[in-house]
Motif scaffolding. Structure first.
Motif, short mmCIF file in Angstrom:
data_model
loop_
_atom_site.label_atom_id
_atom_site.label_comp_id
_atom_site.label_asym_id
_atom_site.label_seq_id
_atom_site.Cartn_x
_atom_site.Cartn_y
_atom_site.Cartn_z
N GLY A 83 -60.31 -72.63 -5.82
CA GLY A 83 -60.24 -73.66 -4.79
C GLY A 83 -60.49 -73.11 -3.41
N LEU A 94 -66.19 -73.96 -8.50
CA LEU A 94 -66.08 -75.31 -7.91
C LEU A 94 -67.43 -76.03 -7.95
N VAL A 127 -63.59 -81.47 -10.07
CA VAL A 127 -63.08 -81.00 -8.78
C VAL A 127 -62.28 -82.12 -8.13
N THR A 171 -60.42 -76.89 -8.61
CA THR A 171 -60.75 -77.19 -10.00
C THR A 171 -59.84 -76.37 -10.92
N GLN A 202 -68.41 -77.11 -11.38
CA GLN A 202 -67.58 -78.23 -11.82
C GLN A 202 -67.95 -79.54 -11.10
N LEU A 231 -60.10 -78.38 -1.96
CA LEU A 231 -60.92 -78.71 -3.12
C LEU A 231 -60.47 -77.76 -4.22
#
Ligand code: F6P
Length: 317
Positions: free
Chosen positions: A145, A272, A163, A158, A275, A156
């Motif tokens: 993140g 991230l 996410v 994951t 994802q 943000l």
């Protein structure tokens, strides 16, 4: 905003991944404190002061780099699940709990050249299974993140299933932004430090020249450029509206693998990005497939909108 808070989200994650949930909770606590520290009226000039020594990468350490690193080390030391902490600011791993399940790697304060300029900065983290040791490919990550301290303080994150975006509220809680984080596959916006152009390899120069040629060139459309100089801020924008970020290798001394660090910058960002439906590459292979040889190793990094990263890769490197 939705009713989901980070606390509730992590309670759900804890059912299957208690070590991940506990680690992210600890990091979020640090982010709340850092955000308040950065926003204090008297703080910026002092927090941006060079502390006098260079970190493990040879970059000047600022007061806020050191503070953030110490806060993260303290917070993770209180989490029994964490076996070790790897930091940009330390030469070697700190061993925390024997039998811990995860390793946490972090760039505690990304974008430190922007600390005293009132521009977004952040914290990057990567959570890996302890069983794999310190040098694992990004593909092994359990979670990653970025916290961004900017006009909004955001996260943000994951945990390997999409996410999620959270924003810090005035109540001191992170709230789900209600944003389905999917990066557009197409873009007409690139981010690169163009002051290094005379040092670039031919494929990078060709790619950027073709973008700059705009509608009159082979790309047949105009491109815009943005460069904040904080990976987390350039990244956040690209998650939001697409784009391509490039920090390639170049011919300057010490830049033969670019500038950014694989373990605690490129890999977590790549997890991230992937994802969110984007791509992250070193120009040849997926960032997530690279097995690090060293904790502080650098890597050329190109990430963002999937079709544009693929286009860049076609130029060769
Ligand atoms: O961590 C390194 C970093 O500060 C990134 O946040 C940023 O993307 C990059 O370096 C900026 O590099 P430069 O100063 O060469 O533009």
């Amino acid at each position: 905003m939705t009713a989901l808070t980070l606390t509730k989200f992590l309670t759900q994650i804890a059912a299957d991944q208690p070590a991940v949930a506990a680690s992210v909770r600890a990091l979020a606590g640090v982010a709340v404190e850092l955000s308040a520290t950065i926003a204090r009226p008297d703080s910026t000039a002092q927090l941006g002061a060079v502390r006098g020594s260079a970190n493990a990468d040879g970059d000047d350490q600022k007061k806020l780099d050191v503070l953030a690193d110490e806060m993260i080390a303290t917070a993770l030391a209180a989490v029994d699940h964490v076996a070790a902490y790897l930091s940009e600011e330390r030469d070697a791993a700190i061993q925390l709990h024997d039998g811990g399940d995860v390793i946490v790697a972090s760039d505690p304060l990304d974008g430190s050249s922007n600390i005293d300029t009132n521009v977004s900065i952040g914290t990057i983290f990567s959570i890996l299974p302890a069983s794999g040791g310190s040098l694992q490919p990004g593909r092994n990550q359990l979670a990653s993140g970025i916290f961004v301290y900017g006009p909004q303080t955001t996260l943000l994150v994951t945990c390997g299933d999409g996410v999620f975006a959270f924003q810090l509220g005035t109540d001191g809680q992170f709230h789900d932004m209600g944003w389905q984080v999917r990066m557009p596959a197409e873009t007409s916006e690139f981010a690169i430090n163009a002051s290094n152009s005379r040092h670039w390899a031919a494929p990078v120069s060709r790619y950027i020249a073709d973008c700059l040629a705009g509608s009159a060139g082979p790309r047949q459309r105009n491109f815009n450029m943005r460069w904040v100089g904080s990976l987390v801020a350039d990244g956040w924008r690209i998650f939001r509206r697409g784009g391509i970020f490039l920090y390639p290798a170049d011919a300057r001394d010490g830049y033969d693998n670019g500038r950014l660090r694989l373990v605690y910058e490129a890999s977590p960002m790549a997890f991230l990005v992937t994802q969110a439906g984007g791509r992250a590459s070193d120009g040849q292979q997926d960032i997530l497939d690279i097995v690090p040889d060293a904790l502080h190793q650098r890597v050329p990094l190109v990430f963002g909108s999937a079709n544009e990263v693929d286009e860049f890769v076609k130029y060769g490197s």
